[in-house]
Design a protein around this motif. Sequence first.
Motif, mmCIF file in Angstrom:
data_model
loop_
_atom_site.group_PDB
_atom_site.id
_atom_site.type_symbol
_atom_site.label_atom_id
_atom_site.label_comp_id
_atom_site.label_asym_id
_atom_site.label_seq_id
_atom_site.Cartn_x
_atom_site.Cartn_y
_atom_site.Cartn_z
ATOM 1 N N GLU A 63 0.860 -1.180 0.000
ATOM 2 C CA GLU A 63 0.000 0.000 0.000
ATOM 3 C C GLU A 63 0.896 1.230 0.000
ATOM 4 N N VAL A 64 0.648 2.135 -0.956
ATOM 5 C CA VAL A 64 1.469 3.335 -1.086
ATOM 6 C C VAL A 64 0.564 4.568 -1.095
ATOM 7 N N LYS A 65 0.807 5.472 -0.169
ATOM 8 C CA LYS A 65 0.075 6.734 -0.120
ATOM 9 C C LYS A 65 0.983 7.850 -0.623
ATOM 10 N N GLY A 66 0.383 8.806 -1.361
ATOM 11 C CA GLY A 66 1.127 9.986 -1.778
ATOM 12 C C GLY A 66 1.497 10.021 -3.245
ATOM 13 N N VAL A 67 1.183 8.942 -3.982
ATOM 14 C CA VAL A 67 1.484 8.906 -5.416
ATOM 15 C C VAL A 67 0.326 8.230 -6.152
ATOM 16 N N SER A 68 0.331 8.371 -7.474
ATOM 17 C CA SER A 68 -0.692 7.724 -8.300
ATOM 18 C C SER A 68 -0.441 6.219 -8.371
ATOM 19 N N GLN A 69 -1.406 5.477 -8.894
ATOM 20 C CA GLN A 69 -1.245 4.030 -9.064
ATOM 21 C C GLN A 69 -0.049 3.732 -9.966
ATOM 22 N N GLU A 70 0.074 4.467 -11.051
ATOM 23 C CA GLU A 70 1.192 4.248 -11.985
ATOM 24 C C GLU A 70 2.537 4.500 -11.297
ATOM 25 N N GLU A 71 2.641 5.584 -10.533
ATOM 26 C CA GLU A 71 3.885 5.885 -9.819
ATOM 27 C C GLU A 71 4.174 4.829 -8.758
ATOM 28 N N ALA A 72 3.122 4.378 -8.078
ATOM 29 C CA ALA A 72 3.299 3.340 -7.067
ATOM 30 C C ALA A 72 3.837 2.058 -7.695
ATOM 31 N N GLU A 73 3.312 1.693 -8.851
ATOM 32 C CA GLU A 73 3.781 0.488 -9.544
ATOM 33 C C GLU A 73 5.220 0.644 -10.010
ATOM 34 N N GLU A 74 5.585 1.831 -10.476
ATOM 35 C CA GLU A 74 6.977 2.075 -10.873
ATOM 36 C C GLU A 74 7.909 1.958 -9.663
ATOM 37 N N LEU A 75 7.477 2.487 -8.534
ATOM 38 C CA LEU A 75 8.296 2.399 -7.318
ATOM 39 C C LEU A 75 8.424 0.959 -6.831
ATOM 40 N N THR A 76 7.328 0.192 -6.874
ATOM 41 C CA THR A 76 7.414 -1.193 -6.396
ATOM 42 C C THR A 76 8.280 -2.046 -7.326
ATOM 43 N N THR A 77 8.246 -1.748 -8.617
ATOM 44 C CA THR A 77 9.125 -2.458 -9.555
ATOM 45 C C THR A 77 10.590 -2.138 -9.257
ATOM 46 N N ALA A 78 10.878 -0.868 -9.040
ATOM 47 C CA ALA A 78 12.254 -0.461 -8.720
ATOM 48 C C ALA A 78 12.700 -1.086 -7.390
ATOM 49 N N ALA A 79 11.813 -1.108 -6.410
ATOM 50 C CA ALA A 79 12.152 -1.703 -5.111
ATOM 51 C C ALA A 79 12.440 -3.193 -5.258
ATOM 52 N N HIS A 80 11.691 -3.869 -6.107
ATOM 53 C CA HIS A 80 11.893 -5.315 -6.313
ATOM 54 C C HIS A 80 13.251 -5.596 -6.959
ATOM 55 N N GLN A 81 13.720 -4.679 -7.773
ATOM 56 C CA GLN A 81 15.045 -4.839 -8.381
ATOM 57 C C GLN A 81 16.161 -4.569 -7.374
ATOM 58 N N PHE A 82 15.894 -3.720 -6.386
ATOM 59 C CA PHE A 82 16.906 -3.277 -5.433
ATOM 60 C C PHE A 82 16.957 -4.096 -4.139
ATOM 61 N N CYS A 83 15.817 -4.546 -3.659
ATOM 62 C CA CYS A 83 15.704 -5.217 -2.358
ATOM 63 C C CYS A 83 16.590 -6.462 -2.284
ATOM 64 N N PRO A 84 17.422 -6.577 -1.247
ATOM 65 C CA PRO A 84 18.272 -7.757 -1.100
ATOM 66 C C PRO A 84 17.492 -9.080 -1.022
ATOM 67 N N TYR A 85 16.320 -9.078 -0.388
ATOM 68 C CA TYR A 85 15.511 -10.306 -0.342
ATOM 69 C C TYR A 85 15.025 -10.665 -1.737
ATOM 70 N N SER A 86 14.616 -9.670 -2.511
ATOM 71 C CA SER A 86 14.172 -9.926 -3.885
ATOM 72 C C SER A 86 15.304 -10.470 -4.733
ATOM 73 N N LYS A 87 16.497 -9.906 -4.543
ATOM 74 C CA LYS A 87 17.660 -10.413 -5.277
ATOM 75 C C LYS A 87 17.950 -11.862 -4.898
ATOM 76 N N ALA A 88 17.856 -12.168 -3.610
ATOM 77 C CA ALA A 88 18.163 -13.520 -3.131
ATOM 78 C C ALA A 88 17.159 -14.548 -3.637
ATOM 79 N N THR A 89 15.907 -14.137 -3.812
ATOM 80 C CA THR A 89 14.870 -15.091 -4.212
ATOM 81 C C THR A 89 14.665 -15.155 -5.719
ATOM 82 N N ARG A 90 15.166 -14.176 -6.444
ATOM 83 C CA ARG A 90 14.925 -14.083 -7.893
ATOM 84 C C ARG A 90 15.358 -15.368 -8.592
ATOM 85 N N GLY A 91 14.422 -15.943 -9.330
ATOM 86 C CA GLY A 91 14.700 -17.165 -10.069
ATOM 87 C C GLY A 91 14.560 -18.429 -9.226
#
Length: 138
Positions: free
Chosen positions: A99-127
Amino acid sequence: MKPIFTSYATADGGREGHVKSSDGLIDLNLVMPGGDSNETGSNPEQLFAAGYAACYDGALNLMAEKQNKDIDSKVTGAVSLLKDEQDNGFKIGVQLDVEVKGVSQEEAEELTTAAHQFCPYSKATRGNIDVTINTKAQ
């Protein structure tokens, strides 16, 4: 790579045992979900869900800060124990409800995509683990 810091936790007794962090902040009995025991306690999936949600939320806020966006966010992690049809064993799956407050749905999705690329847990689980991210701007 040189570690920035290292955390330690010790498990004893597997899924029906005990886990304790070196500083004592985590000191939990473990129980098998849906088992026959009347004991209360945590489980590895719950601990993983908490860690992933916290790490991902930190990455999300960092991505927002880098883009000069002022957000308020909440991440709920759901980690499921699944039957692995390939080897008749088990695997885990992850769902992050963001849940993201303060931005549009499109901006929230862009931020969550960027976070998924950056997050160490996401990196560890990728693939290795199926991760689904559900983003909702508010």
